[in-house]
Design a protein around this motif. Structure first.
Motif, PDB file in Angstrom:
ATOM      1  N   VAL A 159       0.833  -1.228   0.023  1.00  0.00           N
ATOM      2  CA  VAL A 159      -0.031  -0.025   0.023  1.00  0.00           C
ATOM      3  C   VAL A 159       0.930   1.140  -0.119  1.00  0.00           C
ATOM      4  O   VAL A 159       0.785   2.088  -0.751  1.00  0.00           O
ATOM      5  N   GLU A 160       1.792   1.207   0.951  1.00  0.00           N
ATOM      6  CA  GLU A 160       2.865   2.564   1.032  1.00  0.00           C
ATOM      7  C   GLU A 160       3.578   2.692  -0.395  1.00  0.00           C
ATOM      8  O   GLU A 160       3.754   3.521  -0.701  1.00  0.00           O
ATOM      9  N   THR A 161       3.960   1.655  -1.027  1.00  0.00           N
ATOM     10  CA  THR A 161       4.761   1.591  -2.320  1.00  0.00           C
ATOM     11  C   THR A 161       3.774   2.192  -3.493  1.00  0.00           C
ATOM     12  O   THR A 161       3.987   3.043  -4.159  1.00  0.00           O
ATOM     13  N   LEU A 162       2.431   1.791  -3.297  1.00  0.00           N
ATOM     14  CA  LEU A 162       1.523   2.299  -4.082  1.00  0.00           C
ATOM     15  C   LEU A 162       1.046   3.662  -4.081  1.00  0.00           C
ATOM     16  O   LEU A 162       0.922   4.357  -4.891  1.00  0.00           O
ATOM     17  N   GLN A 163       0.993   4.020  -2.914  1.00  0.00           N
ATOM     18  CA  GLN A 163       0.716   5.437  -2.542  1.00  0.00           C
ATOM     19  C   GLN A 163       1.875   6.475  -2.987  1.00  0.00           C
ATOM     20  O   GLN A 163       1.523   7.482  -3.469  1.00  0.00           O
ATOM     21  N   LYS A 164       3.104   6.036  -2.840  1.00  0.00           N
ATOM     22  CA  LYS A 164       4.239   6.786  -3.463  1.00  0.00           C
ATOM     23  C   LYS A 164       4.188   6.845  -5.007  1.00  0.00           C
ATOM     24  O   LYS A 164       4.611   7.708  -5.418  1.00  0.00           O
ATOM     25  N   ARG A 165       3.956   5.544  -5.522  1.00  0.00           N
ATOM     26  CA  ARG A 165       3.818   5.687  -6.997  1.00  0.00           C
ATOM     27  C   ARG A 165       2.611   6.587  -7.449  1.00  0.00           C
ATOM     28  O   ARG A 165       3.068   7.389  -8.499  1.00  0.00           O
ATOM     29  N   LEU A 166       1.709   6.581  -6.937  1.00  0.00           N
ATOM     30  CA  LEU A 166       0.557   7.518  -7.227  1.00  0.00           C
ATOM     31  C   LEU A 166       0.750   8.784  -7.072  1.00  0.00           C
ATOM     32  O   LEU A 166       0.673   9.842  -7.850  1.00  0.00           O
ATOM     33  N   GLU A 209      -2.307   6.224 -16.490  1.00  0.00           N
ATOM     34  CA  GLU A 209      -1.211   5.590 -15.492  1.00  0.00           C
ATOM     35  C   GLU A 209      -1.861   5.829 -13.961  1.00  0.00           C
ATOM     36  O   GLU A 209      -1.723   4.895 -13.220  1.00  0.00           O
ATOM     37  N   GLU A 210      -2.283   7.145 -13.737  1.00  0.00           N
ATOM     38  CA  GLU A 210      -2.954   7.371 -12.418  1.00  0.00           C
ATOM     39  C   GLU A 210      -4.345   6.356 -12.252  1.00  0.00           C
ATOM     40  O   GLU A 210      -4.379   6.241 -11.108  1.00  0.00           O
ATOM     41  N   GLU A 211      -4.999   6.388 -13.085  1.00  0.00           N
ATOM     42  CA  GLU A 211      -6.069   5.516 -13.026  1.00  0.00           C
ATOM     43  C   GLU A 211      -5.779   3.855 -12.634  1.00  0.00           C
ATOM     44  O   GLU A 211      -6.367   3.506 -11.601  1.00  0.00           O
ATOM     45  N   GLY A 212      -4.699   3.708 -13.457  1.00  0.00           N
ATOM     46  CA  GLY A 212      -4.402   2.137 -13.249  1.00  0.00           C
ATOM     47  C   GLY A 212      -3.731   2.251 -11.594  1.00  0.00           C
ATOM     48  O   GLY A 212      -3.906   1.174 -10.901  1.00  0.00           O
ATOM     49  N   ALA A 213      -2.992   3.131 -11.173  1.00  0.00           N
ATOM     50  CA  ALA A 213      -2.292   3.226  -9.936  1.00  0.00           C
ATOM     51  C   ALA A 213      -3.478   3.304  -8.852  1.00  0.00           C
ATOM     52  O   ALA A 213      -3.323   2.607  -7.759  1.00  0.00           O
ATOM     53  N   ARG A 214      -4.393   4.102  -9.010  1.00  0.00           N
ATOM     54  CA  ARG A 214      -5.521   4.240  -8.057  1.00  0.00           C
ATOM     55  C   ARG A 214      -6.189   2.859  -7.929  1.00  0.00           C
ATOM     56  O   ARG A 214      -6.588   2.437  -6.743  1.00  0.00           O
ATOM     57  N   ASP A 215      -6.582   2.123  -9.098  1.00  0.00           N
ATOM     58  CA  ASP A 215      -6.974   0.930  -8.973  1.00  0.00           C
ATOM     59  C   ASP A 215      -6.189  -0.116  -8.334  1.00  0.00           C
ATOM     60  O   ASP A 215      -6.662  -0.814  -7.500  1.00  0.00           O
ATOM     61  N   ALA A 216      -4.883  -0.061  -8.594  1.00  0.00           N
ATOM     62  CA  ALA A 216      -4.077  -0.752  -7.979  1.00  0.00           C
ATOM     63  C   ALA A 216      -4.020  -0.719  -6.153  1.00  0.00           C
ATOM     64  O   ALA A 216      -3.759  -1.745  -5.772  1.00  0.00           O
ATOM     65  N   LEU A 217      -3.941   0.587  -6.061  1.00  0.00           N
ATOM     66  CA  LEU A 217      -4.147   0.966  -4.753  1.00  0.00           C
ATOM     67  C   LEU A 217      -5.211   0.506  -3.909  1.00  0.00           C
ATOM     68  O   LEU A 217      -5.244  -0.037  -2.774  1.00  0.00           O
ATOM     69  N   THR A 218      -6.323   0.798  -4.470  1.00  0.00           N
ATOM     70  CA  THR A 218      -7.386   0.343  -3.933  1.00  0.00           C
ATOM     71  C   THR A 218      -7.647  -1.208  -3.965  1.00  0.00           C
ATOM     72  O   THR A 218      -7.864  -1.721  -2.723  1.00  0.00           O
ATOM     73  N   GLY A 219      -7.240  -2.026  -4.774  1.00  0.00           N
ATOM     74  CA  GLY A 219      -7.077  -3.358  -4.495  1.00  0.00           C
ATOM     75  C   GLY A 219      -6.046  -3.739  -3.381  1.00  0.00           C
ATOM     76  O   GLY A 219      -6.211  -4.854  -2.813  1.00  0.00           O
ATOM     77  N   ALA A 220      -4.949  -3.150  -3.274  1.00  0.00           N
ATOM     78  CA  ALA A 220      -4.065  -3.325  -2.188  1.00  0.00           C
ATOM     79  C   ALA A 220      -4.876  -3.041  -0.858  1.00  0.00           C
ATOM     80  O   ALA A 220      -4.556  -3.767   0.267  1.00  0.00           O
ATOM     81  N   PHE A 221      -5.565  -2.003  -0.776  1.00  0.00           N
ATOM     82  CA  PHE A 221      -6.209  -1.624   0.356  1.00  0.00           C
ATOM     83  C   PHE A 221      -7.239  -2.715   0.821  1.00  0.00           C
ATOM     84  O   PHE A 221      -7.328  -3.153   1.980  1.00  0.00           O
ATOM     85  N   GLU A 222      -7.948  -3.108  -0.230  1.00  0.00           N
ATOM     86  CA  GLU A 222      -8.800  -4.256  -0.009  1.00  0.00           C
ATOM     87  C   GLU A 222      -8.120  -5.584   0.553  1.00  0.00           C
ATOM     88  O   GLU A 222      -8.844  -6.352   1.573  1.00  0.00           O
ATOM     89  N   GLU A 223      -7.208  -6.094  -0.076  1.00  0.00           N
ATOM     90  CA  GLU A 223      -6.391  -7.067   0.504  1.00  0.00           C
ATOM     91  C   GLU A 223      -5.923  -6.919   1.864  1.00  0.00           C
ATOM     92  O   GLU A 223      -5.867  -7.767   2.686  1.00  0.00           O
ATOM     93  N   LEU A 224      -5.443  -5.712   2.164  1.00  0.00           N
ATOM     94  CA  LEU A 224      -4.908  -5.466   3.653  1.00  0.00           C
ATOM     95  C   LEU A 224      -6.241  -5.610   4.394  1.00  0.00           C
ATOM     96  O   LEU A 224      -6.043  -6.297   5.401  1.00  0.00           O
ATOM     97  N   LYS A 225      -7.210  -5.150   4.075  1.00  0.00           N
ATOM     98  CA  LYS A 225      -8.497  -5.230   5.168  1.00  0.00           C
ATOM     99  C   LYS A 225      -8.891  -6.597   5.204  1.00  0.00           C
ATOM    100  O   LYS A 225      -9.116  -6.909   6.144  1.00  0.00           O
ATOM    101  N   LYS A 226      -8.687  -7.462   4.183  1.00  0.00           N
ATOM    102  CA  LYS A 226      -9.051  -8.917   4.226  1.00  0.00           C
ATOM    103  C   LYS A 226      -7.963  -9.470   5.397  1.00  0.00           C
ATOM    104  O   LYS A 226      -8.320 -10.355   5.920  1.00  0.00           O
ATOM    105  N   PHE A 227      -6.983  -9.187   5.169  1.00  0.00           N
ATOM    106  CA  PHE A 227      -5.872  -9.871   6.027  1.00  0.00           C
ATOM    107  C   PHE A 227      -6.006  -9.498   7.295  1.00  0.00           C
ATOM    108  O   PHE A 227      -5.886 -10.431   8.459  1.00  0.00           O
TER     109      PHE A 227
END
Length: 136
Positions: free
Chosen positions: A16-23, A85-103
């Motif tokens: 999540v942190e890596t994707l936030q930096k990328r975004l 690219e920003e849209e893709g990064a936002r989607d990836a970040l959303t997915g990463a947040f969802e995975e984090l919440k699942k864990f």
């Protein structure tokens, strides 16, 4: 929390942190490209204004406008690319947040189940102790 759950959460947080930096980096690049477009637009207005009062500048204006159109088109293309690219990064970040919440949910459920199981074991031990006292 179990070791595996802690590891999964730590890895997910890192993602999540890596994707936030990328975004943030993509957003900064897009803002820079948008600023270049604004500067180009301001420059062309200045050139047009100068060409109104100067015959030499008026003759050179068409060549300037041709170069300006190419630079502006390149900047617009860059903004469009960065938007995707920003849209893709936002989607990836959303997915990463969802995975984090699942864990985190699985870890919390596991923790609560362990507490319930410990309570059941304790109750069973007390029940057994009570039965022994009665029998004994």
């Amino acid at each position: 929390m179990t070791a595996w759950a802690h590891s999964l959460i730590r890895i997910s947080n890192y993602e999540v942190e890596t994707l936030q930096k990328r975004l943030a980096e993509i957003t900064a690049r897009r803002a820079s490209a948008e600023m270049r477009i604004a500067v180009l637009d301001a420059e062309v207005e200045i050139e047009r204004e100068q060409s109104r009062g100067d015959a030499d500048a008026a003759m050179l204006l068409q060549a300037y406008l041709s170069g300006w159109k190419m630079r502006r088109s390149a900047a617009l293309t860059e903004v469009q690319t960065l938007d995707l690219e920003e849209e893709g990064a936002r989607d990836a970040l959303t997915g990463a947040f969802e995975e984090l919440k699942k864990f985190e949910h699985v870890a919390e459920t596991t923790r609560l189940n362990a507490i319930v199981a410990a309570g059941k074991r304790e109750t069973a031990a007390f029940d057994e102790l009570g039965l022994r006292r009665r029998a004994g």
